[in-house]
Design a protein around this motif. Structure first.
Motif, short mmCIF file in Angstrom:
data_model
loop_
_atom_site.label_atom_id
_atom_site.label_comp_id
_atom_site.label_asym_id
_atom_site.label_seq_id
_atom_site.Cartn_x
_atom_site.Cartn_y
_atom_site.Cartn_z
N TYR A 86 0.83 -1.20 0.00
CA TYR A 86 0.00 0.00 0.00
C TYR A 86 0.87 1.26 0.00
CZ TYR A 86 -3.67 3.29 1.32
OH TYR A 86 -4.53 4.34 1.34
N ALA A 87 1.96 1.21 0.76
CA ALA A 87 2.83 2.38 0.85
C ALA A 87 3.45 2.73 -0.50
CB ALA A 87 3.94 2.12 1.88
N LYS A 88 3.67 1.73 -1.35
CA LYS A 88 4.31 1.98 -2.64
C LYS A 88 3.38 2.71 -3.61
CE LYS A 88 7.52 -1.94 -2.34
NZ LYS A 88 8.74 -1.12 -2.24
N VAL A 89 2.08 2.50 -3.46
CA VAL A 89 1.14 3.18 -4.36
C VAL A 89 0.54 4.43 -3.72
CG1 VAL A 89 -1.01 2.03 -3.66
CG2 VAL A 89 -0.69 2.66 -6.07
N PHE A 90 0.82 4.61 -2.46
CA PHE A 90 0.20 5.66 -1.65
C PHE A 90 0.41 7.04 -2.25
CE2 PHE A 90 0.05 8.20 2.40
CZ PHE A 90 -1.26 7.92 2.70
N GLU A 91 1.60 7.29 -2.78
CA GLU A 91 1.94 8.62 -3.29
C GLU A 91 1.02 9.04 -4.42
OE1 GLU A 91 4.00 12.19 -3.17
OE2 GLU A 91 4.16 10.47 -1.81
N GLN A 92 0.41 8.08 -5.10
CA GLN A 92 -0.47 8.40 -6.22
C GLN A 92 -1.79 9.01 -5.77
OE1 GLN A 92 -0.56 5.32 -9.33
NE2 GLN A 92 1.26 4.42 -8.41
N LEU A 93 -2.02 9.02 -4.47
CA LEU A 93 -3.23 9.64 -3.93
C LEU A 93 -3.05 11.14 -3.66
CD1 LEU A 93 -4.23 6.91 -1.29
CD2 LEU A 93 -5.08 7.16 -3.62
N ARG A 94 -1.88 11.66 -3.97
CA ARG A 94 -1.56 13.06 -3.65
C ARG A 94 -2.60 14.07 -4.13
NH1 ARG A 94 2.40 15.85 -1.47
NH2 ARG A 94 3.63 13.96 -1.15
N PRO A 95 -3.17 13.93 -5.33
CA PRO A 95 -4.18 14.91 -5.75
C PRO A 95 -5.33 15.04 -4.75
CG PRO A 95 -3.50 13.59 -7.62
CD PRO A 95 -2.88 12.96 -6.42
N SER A 96 -5.69 13.94 -4.10
CA SER A 96 -6.78 14.01 -3.12
C SER A 96 -6.32 14.69 -1.84
CB SER A 96 -7.31 12.60 -2.80
OG SER A 96 -6.34 11.83 -2.10
N ASP B 174 7.02 -3.54 -13.13
CA ASP B 174 7.40 -4.81 -12.53
C ASP B 174 6.15 -5.68 -12.44
OD1 ASP B 174 7.89 -6.92 -10.70
OD2 ASP B 174 9.45 -5.79 -9.68
N ALA B 175 6.09 -6.73 -13.26
CA ALA B 175 4.87 -7.53 -13.36
C ALA B 175 4.52 -8.22 -12.04
CB ALA B 175 5.03 -8.59 -14.46
N GLU B 176 5.51 -8.70 -11.30
CA GLU B 176 5.23 -9.37 -10.03
C GLU B 176 4.69 -8.39 -9.00
OE1 GLU B 176 4.88 -12.37 -7.21
OE2 GLU B 176 5.21 -12.48 -9.38
N PHE B 177 5.30 -7.21 -8.96
CA PHE B 177 4.81 -6.18 -8.05
C PHE B 177 3.40 -5.75 -8.42
CE2 PHE B 177 4.16 -1.57 -7.46
CZ PHE B 177 4.13 -1.53 -6.08
N ALA B 178 3.15 -5.58 -9.72
CA ALA B 178 1.82 -5.16 -10.17
C ALA B 178 0.77 -6.18 -9.77
CB ALA B 178 1.82 -4.97 -11.69
N PHE B 179 1.12 -7.47 -9.87
CA PHE B 179 0.18 -8.53 -9.48
C PHE B 179 -0.14 -8.45 -7.99
CE2 PHE B 179 -0.01 -12.85 -7.56
CZ PHE B 179 -1.33 -13.14 -7.91
N LYS B 180 0.88 -8.33 -7.15
CA LYS B 180 0.65 -8.26 -5.70
C LYS B 180 -0.15 -7.02 -5.33
CE LYS B 180 4.61 -10.94 -4.03
NZ LYS B 180 5.81 -10.91 -3.16
N LEU B 181 0.22 -5.90 -5.95
CA LEU B 181 -0.47 -4.66 -5.66
C LEU B 181 -1.92 -4.72 -6.14
CD1 LEU B 181 -0.24 -1.76 -4.61
CD2 LEU B 181 0.49 -1.08 -6.90
#
Length: 365
Positions: A99-109, A298-305
């Motif tokens: 979750y922390a790795k994708v968290f930054e993409q919430l910045r607009p909110s 990263d396909a493995e990371f994308a799958f887990k995320l």
């Protein structure tokens, strides 16, 4: 007279004394209390004034399990009851790291939260507003608020110790450790926060994960000062969840049950509006925004995320051994369903997600 009725009448007497002799409606459970609902309750006493502003919920053994919505005394009682059984974090361990790795993409909110926080501070002429960031995850929007408002006193909270540890590291890295305090705190039982001590409470995509939303909203309402505001974001549309359902359907061979972690649990407007109103909040602003999620190359990371909402279930099925190689099936399904989302640079970008931001105030009485 049954034991249940005797306990109910004793509690009526106790609540009446606690509120200075004013009788408060008391209810008994005829079946377990469901999330965000008071269905299944039947009244023990209807002799209370219709203007009473609080209520208690009592199990068949007479134990208090929910809180008064606007009475600080009853709210404290419910908080103590909730703290007896600490809530298991949904975002710990590997899920917290993903979750922390994708968290930054919430910045607009976060920027929308901050706009309302600064506007409120200006209108109320608050030189050093006290801001409570509820379900802050790795520390946002708490950190950005502290950066934009150097005089603000900000507390970042989350029920997950792993999330709070990440928030603490991020606070230090951002150079705002003198203005942001990080705490492990359950939004349903914020016993460490005094009643009427907070100017603004921010909840960035957190209310959806409260097992008992009414408790969380009652607690936020309790800690706010009269005239204080809550800013909260929830998801309305999320193709990410459609992807998860498709993957789980392929794994199970049938329609999957609701995910253990459901970001869309408050996608229906009434699912949030009704409990907010019941808690005493008054909506003062309501808007929407969009987020584009990039899962990287990263396909493995994308799958887990991409399978975070069902990751606990996938692990459970794998350990049970009743569905073969669960992760191999899930990975094959995920790759098939996301092939159209991979761009020429190798990045996986999902269709746009839509969120709702609500600003609600605690009326001055």
């Amino acid at each position: 007279m049954s034991l249940t009725m005797m306990l109910g009448r004793r509690l009526v007497s106790h609540v009446s004394r606690m509120h200075g002799g004013r009788c408060t409606p008391v209810w008994m459970l005829s079946r377990p209390l469901t999330n965000n609902s008071l269905n299944g309750l039947w009244p023990v006493s209807l002799s209370c004034a219709s203007s009473a502003s609080s209520f208690c919920c009592v199990s068949s053994a007479g134990r208090v399990v929910a809180r008064a919505l606007s009475s600080s005394a009853a709210a404290s009682s419910a908080a103590s009851s909730a703290s007896e059984q600490p809530r298991q974090p949904q975002f710990d361990g590997e899920v917290a790291e993903l979750y922390a790795k994708v968290f930054e993409q919430l910045r607009p909110s976060w920027c929308k939260h901050i706009a309302h926080v600064t506007r409120h501070a200006k209108v109320k002429k608050l030189s050093a507003p006290k801001v409570l960031d509820v379900a802050s995850g790795p520390g946002q929007p708490a950190i950005t608020i502290a950066q934009r408002m150097p005089m603000a006193q900000v507390t970042s909270t989350d029920v997950s110790p792993d999330m709070v540890a990440q928030a603490s590291n991020n606070v230090t890295a951002a150079g705002v450790s003198d203005r942001v305090t990080c705490k492990v705190l359950d939004m349903q039982s914020m016993v460490d926060v005094g009643t009427g001590t907070v100017d603004v409470a921010t909840v960035s995509f957190g209310l959806m994960f409260a097992p008992q939303l009414d408790l969380a909203l009652a607690e936020i309402y309790r800690v706010l000062k009269p005239g204080g505001i809550m800013t909260a974001t929830v998801w309305l549309e999320m193709p990410w969840m459609d992807l998860n359902r498709s993957v789980m359907k392929d794994v199970l061979g049938e329609e999957p049950p609701p995910p253990p972690i459901d970001p869309l649990s408050l996608s229906e407007l009434a699912a949030l509006d009704k409990p907010m109103s019941a808690a005493g909040f008054r909506t003062v602003d309501d808007e929407t925004g969009d987020i584009d999620f990039d899962f990287g190359d990263d396909a493995e990371f994308a799958f887990k995320l991409g399978t975070i909402p069902f990751l606990p279930k996938l692990k459970e099925l794998q350990e049970a051994g009743s569905h073969g190689d669960v992760f191999a099936k899930a990975r094959a399904s995920f790759d098939a369903h996301t092939s159209d989302f991979v761009s020429q640079d190798g990045h996986m970008r999902l269709p746009r997600s839509t969120y709702r931001l609500v600003v609600a105030s605690k009326p001055c009485r």
